[in-house]
Design a protein around this motif. Structure first.
Motif, short mmCIF file in Angstrom:
data_model
loop_
_atom_site.label_atom_id
_atom_site.label_comp_id
_atom_site.label_asym_id
_atom_site.label_seq_id
_atom_site.Cartn_x
_atom_site.Cartn_y
_atom_site.Cartn_z
N ALA A 145 1.48 82.90 31.46
CA ALA A 145 2.21 83.86 30.41
C ALA A 145 3.68 83.47 30.17
CB ALA A 145 2.10 85.24 30.79
N ASN A 169 6.81 82.94 27.64
CA ASN A 169 7.11 83.25 26.23
C ASN A 169 8.16 82.14 25.68
OD1 ASN A 169 8.31 84.30 23.85
ND2 ASN A 169 8.82 86.39 24.40
N LEU A 179 5.80 89.46 25.11
CA LEU A 179 4.37 88.83 24.85
C LEU A 179 3.33 90.19 24.50
CD1 LEU A 179 3.80 85.99 27.12
CD2 LEU A 179 3.56 85.88 24.75
N ALA A 180 3.36 90.91 25.53
CA ALA A 180 2.52 92.09 25.57
C ALA A 180 2.53 92.84 24.06
CB ALA A 180 2.69 93.01 26.80
N THR A 220 0.90 91.52 21.20
CA THR A 220 -0.67 92.22 21.09
C THR A 220 -0.89 93.37 20.53
OG1 THR A 220 -0.69 93.07 23.21
CG2 THR A 220 -0.92 91.00 23.40
N VAL A 276 -1.86 90.91 28.18
CA VAL A 276 -1.63 89.70 27.89
C VAL A 276 -2.87 88.83 27.64
CG1 VAL A 276 -0.40 87.58 28.17
CG2 VAL A 276 0.75 89.51 28.04
#
Length: 638
Positions: free
Chosen positions: A88, A90, A102-103, A106, A400
């Motif tokens: 994960a 970025n 990142l989360a 979404t 994620v």
């Protein structure tokens, strides 16, 4: 504690690992990434058998504890952080803030879930910092406690020597770490080699300790000790503190060097040392008072004391420089006031020094050493915040994986349930330490979270007030040009926090000086949710007529914004150019006044006003030369 300022890093203006080979990156990673987790053998097993837990160092209990340590390292660090969560990235960067960004991608921008993710992420970062403050104190103190084994008559010097070492470490920060950083890797490589060697030597005396890698011993421990056996996880978690640093430093070294170093060097060395300590205790239960140093041959204890102190200083240095980088990210993302940043290297962009953060850390760390005085006392404080942070990391990972990893989520999401169950147990186990001092990192984390949220909310209220009282540029310029003021040579650049609004500095300039420059620029600086702004997004220019321009400069959250340099480089590639010696920057500095029945509760309004008053000026933060700057003030009530 995380670190984001390694000796191996991209040259200013670049991002990546350049021509540094894999072996060099692995050595650099060993020197920086693994400092915290690599010094955990100094105190983990000793703490597990402290009177706090009431355990007896018999055969089954020793193997049970070692099995818990082995599987905690395997599941939490190897499987979760190294194998899964390091996917994960970025834009190549890691850490809880990168994972939070990142989360949030979404979710719908501005939605309640996105807001909640932001809250959770900042809480995790605050708690992580709260526990990270303990790392320099417990690491250096546990290393120097070797004096109690090497020279018992010098026991009373342990705390004074710890204070001296830590004071020297913090006082030296202003000189930068570029030069000493070159020796971090080799020293830590030697440290892990010595850990493994001593571990193997002790295992040979009681090879049955190797059975601890069988998870049945961990299960047996809970069967024997029933439900209250869970509280031993408060000591086991000490073995995995620092695990998030592997993810946090991914952007500096890359995932591959960190994974290789962990799988094939660091993890084997750590486990051999833990097993060696266990073998020593099986042979001599009295050695549990300090199995790390007692396991070293007498002739090697003084050299080990020196090496352990060096290793803990390196681990502490990683925490300190990591705090600088986190502070810079938080400034860029608008979560804390701007502070003075000093660049300590001409070659390495990551080498920075933040005086306010340095002195804040120093006071807290020294207060911890002088208050708790032993590593065993500090170990009681350690763990709860980092357990909560690991738990929050897993929650963000679920978001994620569910949205961004359609091919992997079928196996990642079930593993997240395993991680959540283990980390929940860590949180419960550490919750039992709240009254013994575990409250400290939690309270510190909550205080930091309050400061971050107050600054973020206060800025939003301040901008709302300025927008309410402001004038739109599109309606202002046509009226101004109906009876234009006298125009003087040169370029005026007005710093504007909100696009589309007439800057107060321009209104003051017109009101008091009654002149207008021949070229006027409304400049807005934005921070992107990626570490480094792509070249094609660095600057956007919008001519709006009559030699007025809107310019938006964008920086990533890992960059230090240098506005004059960015303007010069970006404008060289466009039709607009600026002569630095013929350009004047105008900025407004608001004086914030707390108002009742408006915005936040009055105490938070006042807190924001104090923070705003003591923040470094935007012009200094953006590296605008003082001899080309005009600042004008205004009072705003929130």
């Amino acid at each position: 504690m995380s670190t984001q300022n390694p000796p191996v890093q991209a040259v200013a203006g670049t991002h990546g690992n350049g021509n540094v080979g894999l072996a060099g990156l692995m050595v650099g990673a060993v020197g920086v990434v693994f400092g915290d987790i690599g010094t955990s053998p100094l105190y983990t097993l000793k703490e597990a058998f402290s009177p706090h837990y009431g355990l007896t160092a018999n055969h089954d209990t020793v193997l049970g504890i070692l099995s818990l340590v082995f599987w905690a390292l395997t599941i939490v660090v190897t499987l979760k952080y190294v194998t899964i969560i390091m996917r994960a990235d970025n834009e190549g960067e890691g850490g809880i803030m990168a994972l939070m960004a990142l989360a949030q991608r979404t979710l719908s921008l501005g939605s309640r879930p996105a807001f909640a993710v932001g809250i959770v992420g900042i809480l995790g970062a605050s708690l992580f910092f709260g526990d990270g403050v303990i790392t320099p104190a417990i690491s250096v103190l546990s290393a120097i406690e070797g004096l109690g084994v090497v020279a018992p008559g010098l026991h009373h010097w342990i705390v004074p020597l710890t204070v001296i070492v830590l004071l020297a470490l913090f006082m030296a920060q202003r000189f930068g770490t570029a030069s000493v950083g070159k020796v971090f890797g080799p020293v830590m490589v030697l440290w892990f080699v010595v850990l493994a060697t001593i571990g193997v030597a002790n295992i040979l005396h009681a090879p049955q300790v190797l059975q601890a890698m069988n998870p049945a011993w961990a299960a047996r421990f809970f069967v024997v000790h029933h439900w209250h056996g869970i509280f031993i996880l408060g000591a086991v978690v000490l073995a995995v503190t620092g695990g998030e640093a592997l993810y946090t430093d991914m952007g500096h070294f890359g995932a591959k060097p960190i994974r290789r170093a962990w799988y094939f060097f660091v993890l084997p060395a750590l486990m051999l040392n833990y097993l060696g300590q266990g073998a020593l205790v099986l042979e001599d239960p009295a050695a549990i008072r300090n199995p790390f140093y007692i396991g070293v041959p007498e002739w090697g204890r003084w050299p080990m004391l020196v090496l352990a102190t060096a290793a803990t200083v390196i681990a502490s240095q990683a925490v300190i420089t990591g705090a600088y980088s986190i502070a810079r990210q938080a400034m860029q993302l608008g979560y804390i006031p701007r502070m003075r940043i000093v660049h300590t290297s001409r070659e390495t962009i990551g080498q920075i020094y933040v005086p306010a953060v340095n002195w804040f850390l120093m006071v807290l760390v020294l207060a911890l050493v002088l208050s708790f005085r032993t590593s065993s006392n500090l170990a009681v404080v350690y763990g709860i915040s980092v357990s909560l942070t690991m738990f929050i990391d897993t929650l963000l990972l679920v978001l994620v994986a569910r949205k961004l990893w359609p091919r992997q989520r079928w196996w990642v999401l079930p593993l997240c349930l395993l991680f959540i169950s283990i980390e929940s147990a860590f949180v419960v186990a550490n919750g039992g330490k709240l009254m013994q001092g575990g409250w400290f990192p939690v309270v510190l984390g909550i205080v930091l979270f309050t400061l971050l949220r107050t600054w973020r909310r206060g800025r939003a209220l301040l901008y709302a007030e300025l927008r309410k009282e402001g004038i739109q540029i599109d309606s202002f310029l046509p009226g101004l040009m109906l009876a234009p003021p006298v125009r003087v040579p040169g370029t005026a650049i007005f710093l504007v926090a909100q696009q589309g609004m007439v800057p107060q500095a321009l209104l003051h300039n017109l009101k008091h000086n009654k002149v207008l420059h021949e070229r006027n620029v409304f400049l807005t600086v934005e921070t992107l949710s990626v570490p480094y702004a792509p070249h094609d997004r660095r600057m956007a220019i919008d001519p709006i007529g009559e030699d007025f321009y809107r310019i938006v400069l964008r920086f990533g959250f890992m960059e230090t914004p240098d506005v004059p340099l960015a303007l010069m480089r970006s404008c060289d590639r466009s039709d607009v150019s600026f002569d630095p010696m013929d350009t004047t920057y105008f900025a407004s500095r608001e004086n914030v006044v707390a108002g009742r029945h408006r915005g936040m509760p009055i105490w938070r309004d006042r807190l924001f006003a104090i923070m705003h008053r003591n923040a470094a000026s935007a012009t200094g933060f953006f590296r605008i030369p003082g001899n080309r700057l005009v600042e004008l003030g205004a009072q705003v009530e929130i």
